[in-house]
Design a protein around this motif. Structure first.
Motif, PDB file in Angstrom:
ATOM      1  N   SER A 142      42.631  31.561  39.883  1.00 44.70           N
ATOM      2  CA  SER A 142      40.981  31.823  39.918  1.00 44.70           C
ATOM      3  C   SER A 142      40.851  33.202  40.610  1.00 44.70           C
ATOM      4  O   SER A 142      40.270  34.025  40.042  1.00 44.70           O
ATOM      5  CB  SER A 142      40.388  30.711  40.555  1.00 44.70           C
TER       6      SER A 142
ATOM      7  N   LEU B 196      42.368  35.463  37.774  1.00 44.62           N
ATOM      8  CA  LEU B 196      41.586  35.716  36.723  1.00 44.62           C
ATOM      9  C   LEU B 196      40.334  36.482  37.085  1.00 44.62           C
ATOM     10  O   LEU B 196      39.354  37.102  36.211  1.00 44.62           O
ATOM     11  CB  LEU B 196      41.059  34.257  36.064  1.00 44.62           C
TER      12      LEU B 196
ATOM     13  N   THR C  86      38.804  35.900  30.286  1.00 43.64           N
ATOM     14  CA  THR C  86      38.996  35.206  31.532  1.00 43.64           C
ATOM     15  C   THR C  86      37.680  34.069  31.829  1.00 43.64           C
ATOM     16  O   THR C  86      38.105  33.263  32.623  1.00 43.64           O
ATOM     17  CB  THR C  86      39.105  36.218  32.712  1.00 43.64           C
TER      18      THR C  86
ATOM     19  N   LEU D   8      38.708  30.668  33.592  1.00 43.03           N
ATOM     20  CA  LEU D   8      38.639  30.397  35.017  1.00 43.03           C
ATOM     21  C   LEU D   8      37.579  29.169  35.250  1.00 43.03           C
ATOM     22  O   LEU D   8      37.924  28.157  35.857  1.00 43.03           O
ATOM     23  CB  LEU D   8      37.613  31.656  35.507  1.00 43.03           C
TER      24      LEU D   8
END
Length: 328
Positions: A37, A40, A290, A294
């Motif tokens: 995360s 990303l 992304t 995510l």
């Protein structure tokens, strides 16, 4: 997993390796999702290493970050292509949201379309999330076509935000007979947009009295009274309610125990809120690709969870035919 060295004789040592936990698999799913995360969100591997140095006591290097990212990417590719024929989905919740991301080196709002399915046991599950150019009939048609191509069966009940493109795409794919519920929260906001501000409290009270009445008969009675009153007070409000038609009241065809969960697209709204809460420190995400990855990573790690819907015990009951009053 801590590292250690063991003596092997002659004063020599070698690194100890766990046989129970395979190499390169020593991070928990939450730790991998945390690393992914951060990556990303637009941070490069070296910055991720520095950012997580204290949390993992220096054990996170750029190679670890790269491996965690590749694993998330592989999992994502498998997830978006998975077969849905085995999912016993009886209800579908569809909605779109707008996320600011970077496209061609410019901050741009993109539409992210999402589908949550409700299994027969009441459990909600994320079926798909995709970046699209908007919420037109063509965009929703492609989104729904992908679900259909992967084996998703026609649901028994669908909840939508009211976007005309989505409604048209649903009818084109599954026919006019598909029970479609327009989100009552979205319609409430729409009605307020048609009324002067000094009428908002009165309008909201009348609307809630109608939508949250206890019986189908009482709902229809208050619906007619609402139209009569607001036709005189503010014609645009009554016209907007009539525009939604019977699909604003499709939930009344279900068992009353399901009405709370069937009136709105709140399941996806809450998902979007959780996602925005986690990215609120960033004004712009690094790239469009992304965004769904995510959100999926947050759900796969258990950081965002979905519970069963209210009234799931009666999901097996057939949906009642539309009443004569509502059909009039």
């Amino acid at each position: 997993m801590p590292r250690a060295r063991v003596e092997i004789g002659d004063g020599k040592t070698t690194e100890w390796r766990s046989k129970a936990l395979p190499r390169y698999q020593r991070l928990t799913k939450k730790a991998e999702a945390l690393i992914a995360s951060v990556y990303l969100a637009g941070t490069n591997t070296r910055r991720v290493k520095r950012a997580l140095y204290g949390l993992f006591q220096g054990a996170v290097g750029k190679d670890v970050v790269s491996r965690a990212w590749r694993k998330v990417k592989v999992d994502w590719d498998a997830w978006v292509a998975r077969d849905l024929a085995g999912e016993d989905i009886v209800r579908l919740i569809l909605d779109g949201t707008v996320i600011k991301t970077r496209l061609d080196r410019k901050a741009t709002n993109i539409s992210v379309l999402a589908a949550i399915g409700v299994r027969r046991d009441g459990q909600k599950v994320l079926l798909s999330i995709k970046n699209m150019g908007g919420e037109s009939k063509a965009a929703w048609g492609m989104f729904l076509g992908d679900l259909d191509a992967r084996g998703l069966m026609r649901p028994e009940f669908v909840i939508i935000d009211g976007a005309p493109g989505l409604e048209a795409a649903l009818v084109a794919l599954w026919g006019e007979a598909l029970p479609i519920q327009r989100c009552t929260v979205h319609k409430h906001r729409n009605l307020l947009g048609h009324a002067p501000k000094h009428m908002h409290d009165e309008l909201s009270e009348d609307y809630r009295d109608m939508i949250y009445a206890d019986t189908t008969v009482e709902i229809e009675k208050r619906r007619k009274a609402f139209l009569r009153k607001w036709h005189l007070k503010c014609r645009a409000v009554s016209d907007s309610l009539e525009e939604a038609g019977d699909r604003l009241f499709t939930f009344t065809r279900l068992d009353p125990s399901q009405w709370k969960s069937a009136r709105t697209t709140n399941a996806i709204e809450r998902l979007n809120e959780e996602f925005r809460r986690r990215i609120k420190t960033q004004t712009v995400l690094p790239c469009a690709e992304t965004v769904p990855m995510l959100l999926r990573a947050l759900m796969a790690s258990g950081q965002i969870q979905m519970r069963k819907i209210d009234g799931w015990e009666t999901l097996a009951q057939p949906i009642a035919p539309i009443s004569l009053d509502l059909a009039a």
